[in-house]
Design a protein around this motif. Structure first.
Motif, PDB file in Angstrom:
ATOM      1  N   PHE A 187      42.700  33.120  49.790  1.00  0.00           N
ATOM      2  CA  PHE A 187      42.747  34.164  48.745  1.00  0.00           C
ATOM      3  C   PHE A 187      43.798  35.211  49.080  1.00  0.00           C
ATOM      4  O   PHE A 187      44.598  35.623  48.247  1.00  0.00           O
ATOM      5  CB  PHE A 187      41.399  34.895  48.616  1.00  0.00           C
ATOM      6  CG  PHE A 187      40.263  34.033  48.148  1.00  0.00           C
ATOM      7  CD1 PHE A 187      40.482  32.932  47.351  1.00  0.00           C
ATOM      8  CD2 PHE A 187      38.958  34.347  48.498  1.00  0.00           C
ATOM      9  CE1 PHE A 187      39.424  32.148  46.911  1.00  0.00           C
ATOM     10  CE2 PHE A 187      37.897  33.561  48.069  1.00  0.00           C
ATOM     11  CZ  PHE A 187      38.132  32.464  47.281  1.00  0.00           C
ATOM     12  N   ARG A 188      43.757  35.669  50.334  1.00  0.00           N
ATOM     13  CA  ARG A 188      44.676  36.752  50.720  1.00  0.00           C
ATOM     14  C   ARG A 188      46.130  36.289  50.615  1.00  0.00           C
ATOM     15  O   ARG A 188      46.996  37.052  50.207  1.00  0.00           O
ATOM     16  CB  ARG A 188      44.401  37.192  52.154  1.00  0.00           C
ATOM     17  CG  ARG A 188      43.070  37.899  52.305  1.00  0.00           C
ATOM     18  CD  ARG A 188      43.009  38.643  53.605  1.00  0.00           C
ATOM     19  NE  ARG A 188      41.643  38.748  54.111  1.00  0.00           N
ATOM     20  CZ  ARG A 188      41.308  39.504  55.142  1.00  0.00           C
ATOM     21  NH1 ARG A 188      42.217  40.206  55.780  1.00  0.00           N
ATOM     22  NH2 ARG A 188      40.052  39.542  55.560  1.00  0.00           N
ATOM     23  N   ALA A 189      46.390  35.025  51.002  1.00  0.00           N
ATOM     24  CA  ALA A 189      47.787  34.548  50.995  1.00  0.00           C
ATOM     25  C   ALA A 189      48.282  34.246  49.583  1.00  0.00           C
ATOM     26  O   ALA A 189      49.457  34.442  49.287  1.00  0.00           O
ATOM     27  CB  ALA A 189      47.918  33.309  51.873  1.00  0.00           C
ATOM     28  N   THR A 190      47.386  33.772  48.694  1.00  0.00           N
ATOM     29  CA  THR A 190      47.859  33.256  47.394  1.00  0.00           C
ATOM     30  C   THR A 190      47.471  34.091  46.182  1.00  0.00           C
ATOM     31  O   THR A 190      48.129  34.029  45.154  1.00  0.00           O
ATOM     32  CB  THR A 190      47.269  31.846  47.131  1.00  0.00           C
ATOM     33  OG1 THR A 190      45.846  31.971  47.032  1.00  0.00           O
ATOM     34  CG2 THR A 190      47.645  30.864  48.223  1.00  0.00           C
ATOM     35  N   ASN A 191      46.327  34.791  46.264  1.00  0.00           N
ATOM     36  CA  ASN A 191      45.760  35.482  45.105  1.00  0.00           C
ATOM     37  C   ASN A 191      45.464  34.488  43.961  1.00  0.00           C
ATOM     38  O   ASN A 191      45.486  34.837  42.785  1.00  0.00           O
ATOM     39  CB  ASN A 191      46.714  36.591  44.627  1.00  0.00           C
ATOM     40  CG  ASN A 191      46.050  37.566  43.688  1.00  0.00           C
ATOM     41  OD1 ASN A 191      44.836  37.723  43.684  1.00  0.00           O
ATOM     42  ND2 ASN A 191      46.832  38.233  42.868  1.00  0.00           N
ATOM     43  N   SER A 192      45.182  33.219  44.315  1.00  0.00           N
ATOM     44  CA  SER A 192      44.965  32.173  43.301  1.00  0.00           C
ATOM     45  C   SER A 192      43.507  32.082  42.843  1.00  0.00           C
ATOM     46  O   SER A 192      42.593  32.359  43.626  1.00  0.00           O
ATOM     47  CB  SER A 192      45.310  30.805  43.884  1.00  0.00           C
ATOM     48  OG  SER A 192      46.682  30.668  44.043  1.00  0.00           O
ATOM     49  N   LEU A 193      43.319  31.625  41.616  1.00  0.00           N
ATOM     50  CA  LEU A 193      41.977  31.290  41.124  1.00  0.00           C
ATOM     51  C   LEU A 193      41.653  29.857  41.578  1.00  0.00           C
ATOM     52  O   LEU A 193      42.492  28.959  41.459  1.00  0.00           O
ATOM     53  CB  LEU A 193      41.954  31.350  39.595  1.00  0.00           C
ATOM     54  CG  LEU A 193      40.608  31.007  38.956  1.00  0.00           C
ATOM     55  CD1 LEU A 193      39.610  32.151  39.150  1.00  0.00           C
ATOM     56  CD2 LEU A 193      40.758  30.723  37.469  1.00  0.00           C
ATOM     57  N   ILE A 194      40.453  29.649  42.052  1.00  0.00           N
ATOM     58  CA  ILE A 194      40.093  28.327  42.587  1.00  0.00           C
ATOM     59  C   ILE A 194      39.377  27.477  41.528  1.00  0.00           C
ATOM     60  O   ILE A 194      39.470  26.248  41.534  1.00  0.00           O
ATOM     61  CB  ILE A 194      39.208  28.476  43.849  1.00  0.00           C
ATOM     62  CG1 ILE A 194      39.873  29.434  44.864  1.00  0.00           C
ATOM     63  CG2 ILE A 194      38.932  27.116  44.495  1.00  0.00           C
ATOM     64  CD1 ILE A 194      41.293  29.073  45.277  1.00  0.00           C
ATOM     65  N   ALA A 195      38.663  28.147  40.616  1.00  0.00           N
ATOM     66  CA  ALA A 195      37.907  27.417  39.594  1.00  0.00           C
ATOM     67  C   ALA A 195      38.823  26.452  38.845  1.00  0.00           C
ATOM     68  O   ALA A 195      39.916  26.820  38.417  1.00  0.00           O
ATOM     69  CB  ALA A 195      37.271  28.404  38.614  1.00  0.00           C
ATOM     70  N   GLY A 196      38.379  25.213  38.711  1.00  0.00           N
ATOM     71  CA  GLY A 196      39.128  24.212  37.958  1.00  0.00           C
ATOM     72  C   GLY A 196      40.226  23.513  38.750  1.00  0.00           C
ATOM     73  O   GLY A 196      40.789  22.528  38.287  1.00  0.00           O
ATOM     74  N   LYS A 197      40.519  24.022  39.945  1.00  0.00           N
ATOM     75  CA  LYS A 197      41.591  23.391  40.742  1.00  0.00           C
ATOM     76  C   LYS A 197      41.077  22.132  41.441  1.00  0.00           C
ATOM     77  O   LYS A 197      39.885  22.017  41.747  1.00  0.00           O
ATOM     78  CB  LYS A 197      42.085  24.369  41.821  1.00  0.00           C
ATOM     79  CG  LYS A 197      42.770  25.599  41.282  1.00  0.00           C
ATOM     80  CD  LYS A 197      44.278  25.416  41.180  1.00  0.00           C
ATOM     81  CE  LYS A 197      44.944  26.448  40.297  1.00  0.00           C
ATOM     82  NZ  LYS A 197      44.841  27.822  40.746  1.00  0.00           N
ATOM     83  N   LYS A 198      42.000  21.229  41.735  1.00  0.00           N
ATOM     84  CA  LYS A 198      41.645  20.054  42.548  1.00  0.00           C
ATOM     85  C   LYS A 198      41.950  20.401  44.007  1.00  0.00           C
ATOM     86  O   LYS A 198      43.121  20.581  44.379  1.00  0.00           O
ATOM     87  CB  LYS A 198      42.462  18.835  42.122  1.00  0.00           C
ATOM     88  CG  LYS A 198      42.038  18.300  40.773  1.00  0.00           C
ATOM     89  CD  LYS A 198      42.381  16.804  40.633  1.00  0.00           C
ATOM     90  CE  LYS A 198      41.728  16.226  39.397  1.00  0.00           C
ATOM     91  NZ  LYS A 198      42.628  16.110  38.240  1.00  0.00           N
ATOM     92  N   VAL A 199      40.872  20.514  44.794  1.00  0.00           N
ATOM     93  CA  VAL A 199      41.018  20.897  46.199  1.00  0.00           C
ATOM     94  C   VAL A 199      40.796  19.669  47.069  1.00  0.00           C
ATOM     95  O   VAL A 199      39.747  19.020  46.967  1.00  0.00           O
ATOM     96  CB  VAL A 199      40.001  22.006  46.560  1.00  0.00           C
ATOM     97  CG1 VAL A 199      39.968  22.234  48.072  1.00  0.00           C
ATOM     98  CG2 VAL A 199      40.354  23.299  45.845  1.00  0.00           C
ATOM     99  N   VAL A 200      41.768  19.347  47.899  1.00  0.00           N
ATOM    100  CA  VAL A 200      41.651  18.190  48.796  1.00  0.00           C
ATOM    101  C   VAL A 200      41.330  18.701  50.194  1.00  0.00           C
ATOM    102  O   VAL A 200      42.086  19.502  50.749  1.00  0.00           O
ATOM    103  CB  VAL A 200      42.975  17.389  48.831  1.00  0.00           C
ATOM    104  CG1 VAL A 200      42.851  16.197  49.782  1.00  0.00           C
ATOM    105  CG2 VAL A 200      43.368  16.938  47.426  1.00  0.00           C
ATOM    106  N   VAL A 201      40.189  18.262  50.734  1.00  0.00           N
ATOM    107  CA  VAL A 201      39.811  18.656  52.099  1.00  0.00           C
ATOM    108  C   VAL A 201      39.925  17.428  52.989  1.00  0.00           C
ATOM    109  O   VAL A 201      39.252  16.417  52.761  1.00  0.00           O
ATOM    110  CB  VAL A 201      38.364  19.206  52.144  1.00  0.00           C
ATOM    111  CG1 VAL A 201      37.986  19.621  53.572  1.00  0.00           C
ATOM    112  CG2 VAL A 201      38.208  20.388  51.194  1.00  0.00           C
ATOM    113  N   ALA A 202      40.787  17.501  54.007  1.00  0.00           N
ATOM    114  CA  ALA A 202      40.948  16.381  54.944  1.00  0.00           C
ATOM    115  C   ALA A 202      40.018  16.591  56.127  1.00  0.00           C
ATOM    116  O   ALA A 202      40.119  17.597  56.826  1.00  0.00           O
ATOM    117  CB  ALA A 202      42.395  16.307  55.422  1.00  0.00           C
TER     118      ALA A 202
END
Ligand code: NAD
Ligand code: SAH
Length: 406
Positions: A187-202
């Motif tokens: 959040f601090r680095a991007t200020n992005s909204l996470i809702a609806g995003k495709k998040v890939v966790v390795a």
């Protein structure tokens, strides 16, 4: 910012560690001992340092990562009596190793490490001082893995307590700590909204589970990549999509590595990623995402926000957070206070255990003694005001009696 204020706030909320510190002040179990530490130098770590000093120890400390030191906290530690602090944010590799060497010049009796760089340095270059070391404790999964390999190869020179493997460490720190703080860093680095995003966790280990759990809570569509069939299956049953990184790289918006492994995201993945994809590492050193390859592929790279670097690949732009180092500690304060309270309570008790039992310990990696692990859980519950039931005598007997049946 004032490091002293940060430390005060952390200590107020580290109620398990504070309790141990009060006992240490009275009993002085570490009197006359020198402790050499390599940990992320920030407020919760400072609270651990102050606990060890309260127990009678002298402490020398540096960072366990070139980018995670909070300089105001390091300054505040330098003002503490009986503490030498060599940490600074933004060290070169050479400065980082000079600082580790400075901790060893202090001739410690006990080592606290995170990632095993300090212990490895002793074994590689400073073997002479190994004789005086009573034992060490190790904070993290990767460090414990490295030390177990050293034990298997018959080269380990002193006993080590695997603090990471305490239940009151990895079940909370790796899972809930990394789960929350990775997102805080992003959040601090991007200020992005996470809702609806495709998040890939390795990696669907303890860290990966936490990160995926919180991503789901934020409304992301979560994809897991794994190499272990059982963990992959757990991820499926937990409701996540599981696929290979080759497949995931085509669809992901945000990629987070938490494997402890190298080259999890490489050139071929950068080539297939979408324009604007964000890359972060919450696992191990700076090798999970192959940053060298990304640098070579880019025509241009520039810092757009603190800890957010844009790589222009010509047909698209990719965004790397925190130089591919731990996003939660480089772009945030690392794990929240209450979780480090338990991790560092384990560290304080492990050091006390080494001080009291050094003669009995062999050159092995030991699990955290279970009675100490449970003591941390008991104190934590007490500080939360939570009581639990106790087994009656009949119940204890029933549970251990193989004759009992239908
Ligand atoms: P873990 O062993 O429980 O999990 C790691 C998982 O990664 C395993 O399930 C393994 O099968 C998987 N994996 C390995 N190689 C892979 C690959 N190429 N692709 C996909 N999956 C792969 O370990 P953990 O406790 O979750 O720790 C993971 C890493 O995070 C370690 O390096 C640890 O030191 C570090 N860590 C970081 C923080 C932090 O503050 N950021 C906190 C705790 C641990
Ligand atoms: N030194 C290596 C190894 C990973 S560090 C590296 O920097 O890449 C991972 C460890 O950091 C975890 O086990 C966790 O206990 C610790 N950690 C997380 N947040 C922290 C914080 N706020 N302060 C101190 N240590 C923290």
């Amino acid at each position: 910012m004032d490091g002293k204020g940060k430390i005060e706030w952390a200590e107020k909320n580290m109620r398990v560690l504070s309790r141990i510190r009060k006992r240490f002040e009275e009993e002085k179990p570490l009197d006359g001992l020198r402790i050499g530490m390599a940990l992320h130098v920030e407020a919760k770590t400072a609270a651990l340092v102050r606990t060890l000093v309260a127990g009678g120890a002298e402490v020398a400390i540096t960072g366990c990562n070139p980018l995670t030191t909070q300089d105001d906290v390091a300054d505040a530690l330098r003002k503490e009596e009986r503490v030498s602090c060599f940490a600074r944010r933004g060290m070169s590799r050479e400065e980082y190793y000079n600082a580790l060497n400075a901790v060893l010049d202090f001739e410690p009796d006990i080592i606290i490490d995170d990632g095993a760089d300090l212990i490895y340095l002793i074994h590689e270059k400073r073997k002479v001082i190994a004789d005086r070391i009573l034992g060490a404790s190790e904070e993290t999964t990767t460090g414990v893995n490295r030390l177990r390999s050293m034990e298997e190869d018959g080269v380990l020179l002193f006993p080590v307590i695997a603090v990471n493997d305490a239940y009151t460490k990895y079940l909370f720190d790796n899972r809930y700590g990394t789960g929350q703080s990775t997102w805080d860093g992003i959040f601090r680095a991007t200020n992005s909204l996470i809702a609806g995003k495709k998040v890939v966790v390795a990696g669907y280990g303890w860290c990966g589970r936490g990160i995926a759990m919180r991503a789901k809570g934020l409304g992301a569509k979560v994809i897991i990549t794994e190499v272990d069939e059982i963990r992959a299956l757990e991820a499926v049953m937990d409701g996540f999509d599981v696929m290979t990184m080759d497949e995931a790289s085509l669809v992901g918006d945000i990629f987070i590595t938490a494997t402890g492994n190298r080259d999890v995201i490489t050139r071929k993945h950068f080539l297939s990623m979408k324009d604007g994809a964000i890359l972060a590492n919450a696992g191990h050193f700076n090798v999970e995402i192959n940053v060298e390859e990304l640098e070579k592929m880019a025509h241009e790279a520039r810092e757009l926000r603190p800890n957010l670097r844009e790589y222009n690949l010509g047909n698209k732009k990719l965004y790397l957070l925190a130089d591919g180092r731990l996003v939660n500690l480089v772009s945030g304060d690392g794990h929240p206070i209450e979780v480090m309270d338990m991790s560092f309570a384990n560290q304080a008790l492990a050091v006390e255990y080494i001080a009291k039992n050094a003669e009995k310990l062999e050159k092995k990696v030991y699990r955290m003694p279970e009675e100490l692990d449970r003591e941390v859980a008991r104190i934590k519950l007490e500080t939360l005001g939570i009581k639990i039931d106790e087994l009656t005598e009949e119940q204890a007997k029933y549970l251990s009696d193989w004759r009992e049946g239908t």
